[in-house]
Structure formats: structure tokens, C-alpha cells
Motif scaffolding. Sequence first.
Motif, PDB file in Angstrom:
ATOM      1  N   ILE A  18      -5.232  10.025 -17.146  1.00 40.68           N
ATOM      2  CA  ILE A  18      -5.911   8.728 -17.055  1.00 40.68           C
ATOM      3  C   ILE A  18      -6.999   8.658 -15.987  1.00 40.68           C
ATOM      4  O   ILE A  18      -7.560   7.599 -15.749  1.00 40.68           O
ATOM      5  CB  ILE A  18      -4.895   7.580 -16.841  1.00 40.68           C
ATOM      6  N   THR A  22      -9.409   5.449 -15.802  1.00 43.30           N
ATOM      7  CA  THR A  22      -9.259   4.652 -14.586  1.00 43.30           C
ATOM      8  C   THR A  22     -10.589   4.542 -13.849  1.00 43.30           C
ATOM      9  O   THR A  22     -10.930   3.480 -13.319  1.00 43.30           O
ATOM     10  CB  THR A  22      -8.188   5.266 -13.669  1.00 43.30           C
ATOM     11  N   THR A  23     -11.361   5.616 -13.834  1.00 39.73           N
ATOM     12  CA  THR A  23     -12.677   5.586 -13.195  1.00 39.73           C
ATOM     13  C   THR A  23     -13.594   4.589 -13.898  1.00 39.73           C
ATOM     14  O   THR A  23     -14.273   3.787 -13.248  1.00 39.73           O
ATOM     15  CB  THR A  23     -13.305   6.997 -13.202  1.00 39.73           C
ATOM     16  N   TYR A  25     -12.671   1.983 -15.730  1.00 39.80           N
ATOM     17  CA  TYR A  25     -12.165   0.639 -15.461  1.00 39.80           C
ATOM     18  C   TYR A  25     -12.476   0.194 -14.036  1.00 39.80           C
ATOM     19  O   TYR A  25     -12.817  -0.961 -13.792  1.00 39.80           O
ATOM     20  CB  TYR A  25     -10.660   0.566 -15.718  1.00 39.80           C
ATOM     21  N   LEU A 143      -0.526   3.570 -16.548  1.00 35.81           N
ATOM     22  CA  LEU A 143      -0.751   3.191 -15.150  1.00 35.81           C
ATOM     23  C   LEU A 143       0.497   2.573 -14.535  1.00 35.81           C
ATOM     24  O   LEU A 143       0.837   2.850 -13.379  1.00 35.81           O
ATOM     25  CB  LEU A 143      -1.920   2.208 -15.045  1.00 35.81           C
TER      26      LEU A 143
END
Length: 183
Positions: A18, A22-23, A25, A143
Motif C-alpha cells: 500500500i 498511501t502516497t 492519498y 491500512l
Amino acid sequence: MKIRKLLRILHRDFGYFIVGMTTVYALSGIFLNHRHDFNPDYKIYTDDFIVQKGNAEDFDANTIKRVISELPYDLKYKKHYISSDNLVHVFIESGEMVIDPMKGEGVLRFLERRPLIFEMNKLHKATLGTTWKWVSDIMAFILLFVAISGIFLLKGKRGFVRWGWWLMVAGFVVPLVFALIFI
């Protein structure tokens, strides 16, 4: 296999998986947090220009297209009308122009997508349809797993029992305080 070893393996592998999402987001979250300071999806252009003086009726579609072609932007004419105050209102793709033929002046306003940021924000807002919504939900569950499994990975004086619990509580308290004060 012991549970702690399994958690460490899953935590590591899901964490690697992820990183990219995640980056995206995180970056789009920063842009969206500042949407009251600037438009994160579109750059807004406003430009004044000069046209030959004349009557509003002189501005037919061909004349307007010629004016548009002389501007330093890639604009597409849609249609136009003449208002009761003899201003020529021109609709272009993603914007508008207002020409005052009596003064020989015009104003151009249009939007242009911010490259990459626009797409990241669409992903962040999950506005791409049902499939992306499910992908986004899976990422949220991963997450959540990474966050919870991380609690149980370390032992000793830097582990959850002696060190991590108060940081975790602080992580819950900060948004709670903001929610209580501002909502």
C-alpha cells in the motif's frame, strides 16, 4: 508459526503493497485540505485582451473564432450571444469570454485541469465508480490491519505496553479534541 511472526510478515507485505496508494492519498489529502486557499483540481486563468472596436452585431461566429485563435491558449468555441447591454458573451470549453465591442476590450476566464493532481484528487474522493470504491475500501481495511498489527509487533521497553499505548491514546485524542471544538 507463532502469531507475532505471522503478524510481522503480513504487516511488512501489506505495508509494501500500500505504499503507492498511501502516497497518492497523502498528497491529495494535503491538496484537498487546502482547497479553501486554492483550487486543487483546476488552475483558473483570467486574461484581458484587445479587439477591434465595432458593433456587437459585427461579432459573428467566424469573427469570434478568429479572435480566439489569436489568443495564446488552446480554446474551443461553443456558442455566443449578445446581451441587452451590447456585450458579446462567448462560451468556450471550460470557460467564457466577454467582449465589449464599443470599448474594444475583452475578458477571458477559463479553467484548466492541474495535471496529475486532478487525477489524484478524483481517486482520493472515490468518484470513479463502484469498482474504485471497492479498491479504496480494501486499501482502508489494509491500512487498518497495518495500524492494528503494528501494536503487537514490538516487545520490551519500546513495545505497546510500556511505550506505545500513550502514543496511541494521543492519536485518538487529537482528532477527538478537534471534533469537539469545531463540530
